[in-house]
Design a protein around this motif. Structure first.
Motif, PDB file in Angstrom:
ATOM      1  N   VAL A 255     -96.828   1.027   9.700  1.00 47.67           N
ATOM      2  CA  VAL A 255     -96.125  -0.049   9.770  1.00 47.67           C
ATOM      3  C   VAL A 255     -94.919   0.226  10.679  1.00 47.67           C
ATOM      4  O   VAL A 255     -94.181   0.926  10.507  1.00 47.67           O
ATOM      5  N   VAL A 256     -94.895  -0.867  11.572  1.00 49.96           N
ATOM      6  CA  VAL A 256     -93.834  -0.830  12.612  1.00 49.96           C
ATOM      7  C   VAL A 256     -93.067  -2.188  12.537  1.00 49.96           C
ATOM      8  O   VAL A 256     -93.913  -3.208  13.008  1.00 49.96           O
ATOM      9  N   ASP A 285     -92.519  -5.591   5.257  1.00 51.62           N
ATOM     10  CA  ASP A 285     -93.428  -5.573   6.470  1.00 51.62           C
ATOM     11  C   ASP A 285     -94.798  -4.806   6.022  1.00 51.62           C
ATOM     12  O   ASP A 285     -94.615  -3.726   5.115  1.00 51.62           O
ATOM     13  N   THR A 286     -95.858  -5.431   6.498  1.00 48.08           N
ATOM     14  CA  THR A 286     -97.258  -4.801   5.950  1.00 48.08           C
ATOM     15  C   THR A 286     -97.867  -4.454   7.608  1.00 48.08           C
ATOM     16  O   THR A 286     -97.644  -5.022   8.347  1.00 48.08           O
ATOM     17  N   GLN A 287     -99.083  -3.928   7.377  1.00 45.11           N
ATOM     18  CA  GLN A 287    -100.080  -3.712   8.503  1.00 45.11           C
ATOM     19  C   GLN A 287    -100.584  -5.348   9.166  1.00 45.11           C
ATOM     20  O   GLN A 287    -100.946  -5.481  10.211  1.00 45.11           O
ATOM     21  N   ARG A 304     -94.881 -16.060   5.650  1.00 46.88           N
ATOM     22  CA  ARG A 304     -95.379 -14.763   6.506  1.00 46.88           C
ATOM     23  C   ARG A 304     -95.301 -14.829   7.936  1.00 46.88           C
ATOM     24  O   ARG A 304     -95.749 -16.053   8.340  1.00 46.88           O
ATOM     25  N   LEU A 305     -94.880 -13.877   8.473  1.00 47.11           N
ATOM     26  CA  LEU A 305     -94.952 -13.737  10.071  1.00 47.11           C
ATOM     27  C   LEU A 305     -96.037 -13.179  10.544  1.00 47.11           C
ATOM     28  O   LEU A 305     -96.284 -11.938   9.951  1.00 47.11           O
ATOM     29  N   HIS A 306     -96.729 -13.582  11.561  1.00 43.83           N
ATOM     30  CA  HIS A 306     -97.941 -12.924  12.040  1.00 43.83           C
ATOM     31  C   HIS A 306     -97.756 -13.022  13.497  1.00 43.83           C
ATOM     32  O   HIS A 306     -98.026 -13.831  14.137  1.00 43.83           O
ATOM     33  N   LEU A 307     -97.314 -12.007  13.890  1.00 47.40           N
ATOM     34  CA  LEU A 307     -96.576 -12.219  15.420  1.00 47.40           C
ATOM     35  C   LEU A 307     -97.045 -10.815  16.401  1.00 47.40           C
ATOM     36  O   LEU A 307     -96.777 -10.903  17.442  1.00 47.40           O
ATOM     37  N   ASN A 308     -98.227 -10.037  15.833  1.00 38.47           N
ATOM     38  CA  ASN A 308     -98.356  -8.968  16.482  1.00 38.47           C
ATOM     39  C   ASN A 308     -99.804  -9.052  17.330  1.00 38.47           C
ATOM     40  O   ASN A 308    -100.305  -8.248  17.712  1.00 38.47           O
ATOM     41  N   ALA A 309    -100.110 -10.254  17.344  1.00 44.67           N
ATOM     42  CA  ALA A 309    -101.488 -10.619  17.894  1.00 44.67           C
ATOM     43  C   ALA A 309    -101.198 -11.457  19.102  1.00 44.67           C
ATOM     44  O   ALA A 309     -99.958 -12.108  19.205  1.00 44.67           O
ATOM     45  N   SER A 310    -102.246 -11.876  20.049  1.00 42.19           N
ATOM     46  CA  SER A 310    -101.866 -12.680  21.252  1.00 42.19           C
ATOM     47  C   SER A 310    -101.458 -14.009  20.821  1.00 42.19           C
ATOM     48  O   SER A 310    -100.786 -14.633  21.423  1.00 42.19           O
TER      49      SER A 310
END
Length: 350
Positions: A255-256, A285-287, A304-310
């Motif tokens: 998890v970063v 934070d989770t994966q 929830r925030l989903h920010l690690n994809a395009s």
């Protein structure tokens, strides 16, 4: 719900003070007036709450009811009070007379602990003998709070309350009948079920046996229903705990947390801090996503925030705890969902 907390606070006060209250006048000031204030009416405003309201009947002058609550210069509720030690059973006739002489559709008889609300379902402008809403404020239930809220100044609507009063009144009476049958089934009630399961002649001896059987069967059915509900609740709680433990394991690996996620977290805080102490807003934070929780509780997700994809998403949490994903171009777009985030917060606090 704020009114629920206010009613609980009043109930606590009543339990502490009642043994020191000796008179009807003290009951009014210590117990009844605070209840009127909880309903949103200013007891110090004579245009809203009128003490000793005159309700003359024919030649009989000087009849007064303890309080009348007004809206738009019209009485909407008259209140007759008794000492908290008194039973209300023998006092509705007095309120019955007052009801007939006023324009109100609602009357309340109370000793500050027991509350009985009446209207005129059976005959217009003639108070019903039985109340449509009755409760003990020291043992108040959630469904009763919902009905009390309808009398709040901000919600009061004569037609809505009257339309609902009939269902309330007869539901209460039916529940009372059911409770009586559970304790001591009547002959006709027992016969109803005996006819369905017994093909022989219903002699007196048979009916005596079935009275016991019906009583036993009904109480067993209720116990089984309660146990089923409890077991279902316990199983759901166990499942949640298992999922929580699985999620914690996931969180500990790979998890970063990015600066963008932290910026989104700060924007959510900026939106919710008007309604909530910021110390209660926690991120985890989770994966899979960046979770924002109330009181660091997995069962109280705020968003929830989903920010690690395009494609970036803001996850809005609904009443059923399901997530609806809204596309955002950047974290600044979170400001556009202020109303939805505050609504989610309202699921946990009022």
């Amino acid at each position: 719900m704020e009114i629920q907390n206010q009613l609980k606070a009043l109930a606590d006060k009543i339990n502490k003070l009642k043994n020191k209250i000796e008179t009807e006048e003290s009951t009014k000031h210590a117990f009844v007036l605070p209840f009127i204030n909880i309903l949103g009416y200013d007891s110090f405003n004579p245009t809203e709450v009128v003490p000793e309201f005159t309700a003359d009947l024919g030649m009989k002058k000087g009849e007064k009811v303890d309080y009348a609550i007004f809206q738009n210069n019209t009485p909407i509720l008259i209140i007759e009070c008794k000492n908290w030690k008194e039973s209300l059973d023998n006092h509705n006739s007095q309120l019955f007379r007052y009801f007939h002489t006023t324009k109100t559709r609602f009357a309340l008889l109370t000793n500050g602990i027991q509350y009985r609300f009446y209207t005129d379902l059976e005959q217009t402008n003639k108070m019903d003998e039985k109340p449509f809403l009755e409760f003990d404020i020291t043992k108040i239930k959630d469904n009763e709070v919902h009905e009390i809220l309808k009398f709040h100044k901000s919600n009061f609507d004569v037609n809505k309350i009257v339309n609902n009063a009939s269902a309330l009144k007869y539901t209460k009476e039916i529940k009372k009948c059911i409770a009586e049958e559970l304790v001591n089934p009547r002959y006709d009630f027992t016969k109803l079920f005996a006819n369905k399961v017994y093909s022989g002649r219903l002699t007196e001896k048979v009916m005596d046996e079935f009275t016991v059987l019906v009583h036993k069967a009904f109480n067993q059915t209720i116990s089984e229903k309660v146990n089923d509900r409890l077991n279902s609740a316990l199983n759901k709680e166990a499942e949640k705990q298992e999922l929580d433990s699985i999620e914690v394991v996931e969180e500990e690996s790979k998890v970063v947390t990015t600066e963008e996620e932290l910026e989104g977290f700060r924007i959510v805080i900026a939106i919710l801090r008007r309604k909530l102490d910021i110390s209660r807003i926690v991120h985890r934070d989770t994966q899979s996503y960046f979770g924002i929780l109330l009181d660091d509780n997995n069962r109280k997700p705020l968003c929830r925030l989903h920010l690690n994809a395009s494609t970036k998403y803001l996850g809005i949490i609904g009443e059923d705890k399901n997530e609806t994903r809204e596309i955002i171009q950047s974290v600044d777009d979170i400001y556009q969902f202020e109303e939805q985030l505050l609504k989610t917060l309202g699921l946990y606090i009022d």
